[in-house]
Design a protein around this motif. Structure first.
Motif, short mmCIF file in Angstrom:
data_model
loop_
_atom_site.label_atom_id
_atom_site.label_comp_id
_atom_site.label_asym_id
_atom_site.label_seq_id
_atom_site.Cartn_x
_atom_site.Cartn_y
_atom_site.Cartn_z
N VAL A 171 20.59 59.04 1.67
CA VAL A 171 20.39 57.81 1.62
C VAL A 171 21.40 57.03 2.47
O VAL A 171 22.57 57.15 2.25
CB VAL A 171 20.42 57.05 0.11
CG1 VAL A 171 20.17 55.75 0.27
CG2 VAL A 171 19.60 57.85 -0.70
N ARG A 228 16.11 52.68 -12.36
CA ARG A 228 15.65 52.99 -10.96
C ARG A 228 14.83 54.15 -10.84
O ARG A 228 14.10 54.23 -10.03
CB ARG A 228 16.98 53.06 -10.04
CG ARG A 228 17.92 51.62 -10.04
CD ARG A 228 18.96 51.89 -8.97
NE ARG A 228 19.76 52.88 -9.19
CZ ARG A 228 20.10 53.93 -8.54
NH1 ARG A 228 19.43 54.07 -7.21
NH2 ARG A 228 20.95 55.17 -8.82
N ASP A 285 23.39 57.94 -4.32
CA ASP A 285 22.40 59.00 -4.74
C ASP A 285 22.02 60.29 -3.70
O ASP A 285 21.44 61.11 -4.09
CB ASP A 285 20.99 58.09 -4.93
CG ASP A 285 21.03 57.19 -5.92
OD1 ASP A 285 20.41 56.24 -5.46
OD2 ASP A 285 21.60 57.49 -7.08
N MET A 331 11.81 57.77 -7.26
CA MET A 331 13.21 57.10 -7.30
C MET A 331 13.06 55.78 -6.47
O MET A 331 12.75 55.82 -5.42
CB MET A 331 14.21 57.97 -6.34
CG MET A 331 14.18 59.52 -7.19
SD MET A 331 15.40 60.60 -6.17
CE MET A 331 14.76 60.89 -4.59
N VAL A 377 21.11 56.18 -12.98
CA VAL A 377 19.98 56.10 -12.36
C VAL A 377 18.73 55.20 -13.37
O VAL A 377 17.51 55.10 -12.88
CB VAL A 377 19.17 57.38 -11.98
CG1 VAL A 377 20.39 57.97 -11.05
CG2 VAL A 377 18.84 58.21 -13.01
N SER A 380 12.72 54.09 -1.22
CA SER A 380 12.02 54.99 -2.46
C SER A 380 11.57 56.25 -1.85
O SER A 380 11.18 56.54 -0.64
CB SER A 380 10.81 54.37 -3.09
OG SER A 380 11.21 53.15 -3.62
N LEU A 395 17.03 53.14 -3.84
CA LEU A 395 17.97 54.20 -3.90
C LEU A 395 19.38 53.63 -3.13
O LEU A 395 19.32 52.66 -2.22
CB LEU A 395 17.31 55.22 -2.87
CG LEU A 395 16.44 56.25 -3.52
CD1 LEU A 395 15.39 56.99 -2.43
CD2 LEU A 395 17.18 57.05 -4.29
#
Length: 116
Positions: free
Chosen positions: A114, A67, A90, A83, A64, A17, A86
């Protein structure tokens, strides 16, 4: 004129996150009709991630939804993008965006990476 200052990007593993923040240099946050985040991955067009209107209404991209959460703190003139979960897809530069009095403003962008 509105200046947008972003923070919170970085490198995270898949499933992790991050929280992005965007502070606007305005006297009255309600003068901003909507404020939110776009992202641009290498070789792709910039796309809307999420935005929040002055009345609290939100738009969130399907990719998204569930999430990412966008929120707005009018007392701090700040919009947040939480967020979670992930994914490598992303990965992008995330740009804060604001629409005020028929003008559009952009932040400088913050990198989110990510790793799988």
């Amino acid at each position: 004129q509105v200046q947008l200052v972003e923070s919170g990007g970085g490198l995270v593993q898949a499933g992790g996150s991050l929280r992005l923040s965007c502070a606007a240099s305005v006297d009255n946050m309600f003068s901003i009709l909507h404020m939110g985040w776009y992202r641009q991955a290498p070789g792709k067009q910039r796309e809307l991630v999420a935005r929040v209107f002055a009345d609290g209404t939100t738009n969130v991209a399907d990719s998204v939804k569930g999430r990412f959460t966008i929120s707005r703190d009018n007392a701090k003139n700040t919009v947040y993008l939480q967020m979670n979960n992930l994914k490598p897809d992303d990965t992008a530069v995330y740009y804060c965006n604001a629409y005020r009095l028929t003008a559009i403003y952009w932040g400088q962008g913050t990198q989110v990476t990510v790793s799988s």
